[in-house]
Write an enzyme that holds these catalytic residues in place. Structure first.
Site, mmCIF file in Angstrom:
data_model
loop_
_atom_site.group_PDB
_atom_site.id
_atom_site.type_symbol
_atom_site.label_atom_id
_atom_site.label_comp_id
_atom_site.label_asym_id
_atom_site.label_seq_id
_atom_site.Cartn_x
_atom_site.Cartn_y
_atom_site.Cartn_z
ATOM 1 C CD GLU A 58 54.577 22.968 101.509
ATOM 2 O OE1 GLU A 58 54.024 22.111 100.787
ATOM 3 O OE2 GLU A 58 54.127 23.315 102.610
ATOM 4 C CE LYS B 29 51.646 21.525 109.449
ATOM 5 N NZ LYS B 29 51.570 20.391 108.527
ATOM 6 C CG HIS C 98 54.791 51.632 88.640
ATOM 7 N ND1 HIS C 98 55.193 52.771 87.980
ATOM 8 C CD2 HIS C 98 54.204 50.852 87.698
ATOM 9 C CE1 HIS C 98 54.848 52.684 86.701
ATOM 10 N NE2 HIS C 98 54.247 51.532 86.510
HETATM 11 O O1 PA5 Z 1 52.147 19.970 99.400
HETATM 12 C C1 PA5 Z 1 51.857 19.567 100.508
HETATM 13 O O2 PA5 Z 1 52.001 18.391 100.846
HETATM 14 C C2 PA5 Z 1 51.235 20.497 101.530
HETATM 15 O O3 PA5 Z 1 51.357 21.820 101.183
HETATM 16 C C3 PA5 Z 1 49.768 20.162 101.711
HETATM 17 O O4 PA5 Z 1 49.117 20.297 100.492
HETATM 18 C C4 PA5 Z 1 49.088 21.057 102.748
HETATM 19 O O5 PA5 Z 1 49.836 21.104 103.916
HETATM 20 C C5 PA5 Z 1 47.691 20.537 103.050
HETATM 21 O O6 PA5 Z 1 47.755 19.234 103.532
HETATM 22 P P1 PA5 Z 1 46.451 18.380 103.841
HETATM 23 O O7 PA5 Z 1 45.721 18.155 102.565
HETATM 24 O O8 PA5 Z 1 46.943 17.091 104.428
HETATM 25 O O9 PA5 Z 1 45.641 19.186 104.806
#
Ligand code: PA5
Length: 428
Positions: free
Chosen positions: A284, A419, A305
């Protein structure tokens, strides 16, 4: 301690090139050590003490102690950064059936939409005293939002509104709708730090609470991270002695050399969930604007393997970073008896699996290093202190690496596209 061993970097990314790049880009290191003003809203994790002060840890421990009196099972409802670090640490520390101390365990929800899996989560709670913790920075994410409703209703049906409320904790942004819900219904509310994105929350109360519930020494975890921070952010120290900086440079040079995948390889299955945390952190943070090494992982020796064939002989687009533990801990020794029947494994008579595993590691790294750069992140041992070091090391490396690559490590615009389509389908 934690070190970066560059012995197996090979010819495609050399230590000499790393040193040269270090001199050329040392301004990036200095900027990140200080924390750039343009990222001020996302750098709350950079100084561990800001969100894991002694006072904050004491509060977390007190709440965990109260919850431990109330329940034996803590359901961590969260996805991505709101789930991964606690799960990674617990697995690395050796949980069995979700429990480190045999009395209190952490289980997970909020990370799937699968009815099959969620049914299993509910079934698994039968016969246990349960508390739930909904961790949601924005409280808009579908997985934790839906699981929170499911688990909350399950608690209410079991205990009634009032008792259920005393078993519910939420971790969210102050001023959020989640906080309003907590005030209105009497749920405990804890703080998800505003200036820390989900994947950088490993050392905040987001994860310290479930870890403390499970009996982890969160003080040692935080102390390890603080020690690593002091080392990696020391502007007066020689950049050559900064393993996060050199690792970030290796990643950038690997990208320039045409490599497109980083495989985090390890020989201890206890790092399985840690590798998921690593994949999220780098995926990310760096995968944007058509750039970034694809972060993947390999659990050896099993995957020697399967993936091993590709790693050795495939496209040669892989940077293979090994995670190695140097010292055996309690439980890391298992001696194989002498030969009883003629199984033709006589060369293993009296061998310790620790050493056999190490032999497999050394041979694999030497073989893979013939074609791929194989830096190795070495940990003296696996304990709370070293996990704290490891979390901080990777988060700081990721910040440096993204800056060297020229992408913003703290946003994730790419996940909005799916989303939008999904919410249209669901009629949101
Ligand atoms: O690193 C990030 O910002 C994302 O991966 C969030 O952790 C994830 O989408 C969960 O978000 P939230 O805590 O708002 O549900």
């Amino acid at each position: 301690m934690l070190r970066l061993n560059e012995t197996y970097l090979g010819a495609r990314v050399t230590s000499t090139e790393v040193s040269r790049a270090s001199s050329a880009h040392v301004d990036v290191l200095a900027r990140c050590q200080a924390g750039e003003a343009r990222h001020a809203g996302s750098l709350g994790w950079l100084h561990v003490g800001d969100w894991a002060s002694d006072e904050k840890i004491a509060q977390v421990e007190a709440l965990a102690a109260r919850l431990r009196e109330r329940a034996d099972t803590f359901v961590l409802i969260g996805v991505g950064g709101s789930n991964n670090a606690a799960r990674a640490a617990l697995a690395a520390l050796g949980v069995r059936d979700g429990s480190l101390d045999g009395t209190h365990r952490v289980t997970y929800a909020g990370n799937t939409l699968s009815a099959f899996e969620l049914r299993r989560v509910l079934e698994d709670l039968e016969g246990h005293e349960v508390v739930i913790d909904c961790v949601a920075k924005n409280f808009e994410t579908l997985e934790p939002g839906s699981s929170f409703r499911l688990l909350r209703q399950w608690l209410v049906s079991r205990h009634g509104e009032k008792d259920a409320a005393s078993r519910i904790v939420c971790c969210g942004t102050p001023g959020s709708h989640l906080e309003d819900l907590c005030r209105e219904h009497g749920y405990e509310f804890t703080t998800f730090p505003e200036p820390v994105g989900g994947r950088y929350t490993a050392l905040t109360e987001v994860h310290l609470l479930p870890l403390a519930f499970a009996g982890v020494d969160v003080r040692a975890l935080v102390a390890g991270a603080r020690a690593e921070e002091a080392r990696l952010r020391d502007a007066a120290a020689d950049p050559a002695d900064n393993p996060a900086w050199r690792y970030a440079l290796v990643r950038r040079l690997a990208w320039d050399a045409g490599l497109r995948v980083e495989l985090l390889s390890f020989f201890e299955p206890r790092f399985r969930w840690f590798s998921k945390w690593y994949e999220q952190l780098f995926g990310e943070s760096e995968g944007k604007d058509g750039r970034g090494l694809f972060p993947a992982s390999a659990e050896y020796s099993e995957e020697l393997h399967s993936l091993g064939q590709y790693v050795q002989d495939g496209t040669h687009q892989i940077l293979e970073t090994f995670l190695d533990v140097l010292e055996p801990g309690a439980g890391d020794s298992l001696v194989l008896g002498g030969q009883d029947i003629d199984d033709r494994f006589g060369y293993l008579d009296g061998a310790d699996f620790w050493d056999v595993n190490k032999a497999s590691f050394s041979a694999s790294r030497s073989a893979h290093a013939r074609t791929l750069p194989c830096p190795t992140i070495e940990l003296d041992r696996v304990d709370e202190e070293h996990l704290g070091r490891l979390f901080y090391f990777f988060m700081f490396s990721c910040y440096l690496s993204a800056e060297l690559l020229g992408v913003n490590p703290f946003d994730q615009p790419g996940v909005e596209a799916y989303k939008q389509l999904m919410f249209e389908t669901l009629g949101k």
